[in-house]
Design a protein around this motif. Structure first.
Motif, PDB file in Angstrom:
ATOM      1  N   PHE A 190       0.874  -1.173   0.000  1.00 13.49           N
ATOM      2  CA  PHE A 190       0.000   0.000   0.000  1.00 13.49           C
ATOM      3  C   PHE A 190       0.902   1.210   0.000  1.00 13.49           C
ATOM      4  CE2 PHE A 190      -2.116   3.263   2.810  1.00 13.49           C
ATOM      5  CZ  PHE A 190      -2.881   3.796   1.784  1.00 13.49           C
ATOM      6  N   GLN A 226       0.451   5.465  -0.497  1.00 11.70           N
ATOM      7  CA  GLN A 226      -0.392   6.623  -0.767  1.00 11.70           C
ATOM      8  C   GLN A 226       0.472   7.766  -1.295  1.00 11.70           C
ATOM      9  OE1 GLN A 226      -3.348   6.764  -1.184  1.00 11.70           O
ATOM     10  NE2 GLN A 226      -4.448   8.404  -0.182  1.00 11.70           N
ATOM     11  N   ASP A 242       8.855   7.264  13.444  1.00 13.32           N
ATOM     12  CA  ASP A 242       8.891   6.158  14.408  1.00 13.32           C
ATOM     13  C   ASP A 242       8.014   5.016  13.890  1.00 13.32           C
ATOM     14  OD1 ASP A 242       8.308   4.449  16.665  1.00 13.32           O
ATOM     15  OD2 ASP A 242       9.117   6.027  17.939  1.00 13.32           O
ATOM     16  N   ALA A 288      -8.301   7.344   8.539  1.00  8.09           N
ATOM     17  CA  ALA A 288      -7.598   8.455   9.193  1.00  8.09           C
ATOM     18  C   ALA A 288      -6.248   8.741   8.538  1.00  8.09           C
ATOM     19  CB  ALA A 288      -7.443   8.212  10.692  1.00  8.09           C
TER      20      ALA A 288
HETATM   21  C1  LIG Z   1      -1.973   9.116   8.357  1.00  4.23           C
HETATM   22  C2  LIG Z   1      -0.501   8.884   8.478  1.00  4.23           C
HETATM   23  C3  LIG Z   1       0.003   8.300   9.621  1.00  4.23           C
HETATM   24  C4  LIG Z   1       1.374   8.082   9.749  1.00  4.23           C
HETATM   25  N1  LIG Z   1       1.840   7.487  10.874  1.00  4.23           N
HETATM   26  C5  LIG Z   1       3.167   7.294  11.021  1.00  4.23           C
HETATM   27  C6  LIG Z   1       3.688   6.684  12.191  1.00  4.23           C
HETATM   28  O1  LIG Z   1       2.967   6.266  13.074  1.00  4.23           O
HETATM   29  N2  LIG Z   1       5.035   6.585  12.310  1.00  4.23           N
HETATM   30  C7  LIG Z   1       5.885   7.030  11.340  1.00  4.23           C
HETATM   31  O2  LIG Z   1       7.085   6.945  11.513  1.00  4.23           O
HETATM   32  N3  LIG Z   1       5.408   7.543  10.184  1.00  4.23           N
HETATM   33  C8  LIG Z   1       4.079   7.689  10.016  1.00  4.23           C
HETATM   34  N4  LIG Z   1       3.596   8.217   8.859  1.00  4.23           N
HETATM   35  C9  LIG Z   1       4.537   8.505   7.763  1.00  4.23           C
HETATM   36  C10 LIG Z   1       4.542   7.396   6.716  1.00  4.23           C
HETATM   37  O3  LIG Z   1       4.683   6.122   7.295  1.00  4.23           O
HETATM   38  C11 LIG Z   1       5.704   7.623   5.749  1.00  4.23           C
HETATM   39  O4  LIG Z   1       5.660   8.926   5.286  1.00  4.23           O
HETATM   40  C12 LIG Z   1       5.701   6.661   4.584  1.00  4.23           C
HETATM   41  O5  LIG Z   1       6.896   6.850   3.856  1.00  4.23           O
HETATM   42  C13 LIG Z   1       4.519   6.890   3.666  1.00  4.23           C
HETATM   43  O6  LIG Z   1       4.487   5.906   2.670  1.00  4.23           O
HETATM   44  P1  LIG Z   1       3.860   6.188   1.218  1.00  4.23           P
HETATM   45  O7  LIG Z   1       4.631   7.361   0.636  1.00  4.23           O
HETATM   46  O8  LIG Z   1       4.117   4.949   0.448  1.00  4.23           O
HETATM   47  O9  LIG Z   1       2.438   6.458   1.404  1.00  4.23           O
HETATM   48  C14 LIG Z   1       2.245   8.457   8.702  1.00  4.23           C
HETATM   49  C15 LIG Z   1       1.735   9.055   7.559  1.00  4.23           C
HETATM   50  C16 LIG Z   1       0.372   9.269   7.436  1.00  4.23           C
HETATM   51  C17 LIG Z   1      -0.152   9.882   6.176  1.00  4.23           C
END
Ligand SMILES: Cc1cc2nc3c(=O)[nH]c(=O)nc-3n(C[C@H](O)[C@H](O)[C@H](O)COP(=O)(O)O)c2cc1C
Length: 286
Positions: free
Chosen positions: A9, A11, A91, A232
């Motif tokens: 997954f 986004q 984290d 969320a």
């Molecule tokens: C709603 C949301 C919640 C997230 N929660 C965390 C988290 O708990 N810990 C963390 O280190 N990053 C968190 N992130 C950051 C994402 O894990 C990180 O940016 C990741 O690279 C996103 O992957 P994607 O670009 O493939 O969507 C969160 C991002 C979003 C949008």
């Protein structure tokens, strides 16, 4: 030719980048690789594949709900070799551990676990002016993921695999925050409080398009209407070109967590950040 199914997954695109790099590592050793981002629809059945990969970002220190749903839907895996890769902005929590345990519970045989940073477009942090882990994954992280892909196939072929230790449980503050964003609360409470400000909304439909779980539809007047399946992720609000989406992310209950996290992450010598403003769907570095 051995076939691998890589289901992930993504986004924001970073998990997709790592998936591509791992796939190029797998292909370089003679594997055929089929890749699916689950936000585009259901992947094919795992039967017929000799290797399964699961990739995900950390969302609220745990796997996103749609990835959990996919994992729950898997049949018994009867020793199928499997690997996990996880992206995170500040984290990781026990995101990877949850997936690894679930796959083991389904009978998969772990052959690799990889995690790295990805640029963090979490709306809560952007609203308080911080973009964490800009520029990640870096060239180095992409090169490591390609090597990871190559190493996996050696483990499938029988080379001994030393299971990496499990990631630590997140700190109490993060567990509390995670509790506040559990599925029941998302579905029954937060989902009801997403709104489009009709004075600002142009009914462009972008929020509907970007929702990864198709939780937003048009109402009779073609304004967005949120269903009860919200993850969320706040992408609807993040991307809105008119700042027309109102959501629970601004509720005072989240404020102490956001400030605590930002303070902690911005002082962590292992993490990078830049100061930003986020307006009308765009994040600008200041
Ligand atoms: C709603 C949301 C919640 C997230 N929660 C965390 C988290 O708990 N810990 C963390 O280190 N990053 C968190 N992130 C950051 C994402 O894990 C990180 O940016 C990741 O690279 C996103 O992957 P994607 O670009 O493939 O969507 C969160 C991002 C979003 C949008």
């Amino acid at each position: 030719m051995p076939r691998s199914l890589v289901v992930y997954f993504s986004q924001g695109g970073t998990t997709g980048q790592i998936a591509q790099a791992i796939a190029s590592g797998l292909r370089s050793t003679g594997y055929e690789v089929d890749m699916y981002n689950i936000k585009e629809g259901l992947p094919p059945k795992v039967e017929g594949y000799s290797l399964l990969g699961i990739g995900l970002p950390a969302y609220w220190y745990r796997p996103p709900f749609n990835v959990m749903d996919y994992l729950y839907s898997l049949p018994r895996l009867n020793g199928l070799p499997a690997f996990v890769f996880a992206l995170y902005g500040t984290d990781l929590g026990d995101t990877g551990t949850t997936v690894r345990r679930l796959l083991a519970g389904k009978g998969a045989k772990e052959v690799g676990y990889f995690h790295c940073l990805g640029v963090d477009y979490f709306l809560g942090y952007l609203k308080v002016g911080y973009l964490f882990s800009p520029g990640h994954p870096t060239e180095g992280e992409l090169a490591r993921s390609k090597q990871f892909g190559q190493a996996i196939t050696e483990h499938v072929a029988g080379k001994e695999y030393a299971k990496p230790v499990e990631d630590q449980r997140p700190a109490l503050m993060y567990r509390l925050e995670r509790f506040l964003v559990n599925r029941w609360i998302c579905n029954h409470i937060y989902s009801r409080f997403f709104r489009a400000d009709v004075k600002k909304c142009t009914r462009c439909g972008l929020c509907i398009k970007v929702c990864p779980v198709s939780n937003i539809n048009e109402d009779k007047e073609k304004y967005p209407a949120w269903g009860r399946n919200c993850m969320a992720c706040f992408t609807c609000e993040l991307k809105c070109p008119k700042d027309a989406v109102r959501s629970p992310i601004d509720w005072p209950i989240f404020r102490p967590f956001l400030l605590y996290n930002v303070r902690r992450a911005s002082r962590d010598p292992l993490l990078d950040h830049v100061r930003v403003v986020h307006i009308n769907g765009r994040t600008k570095v200041i």
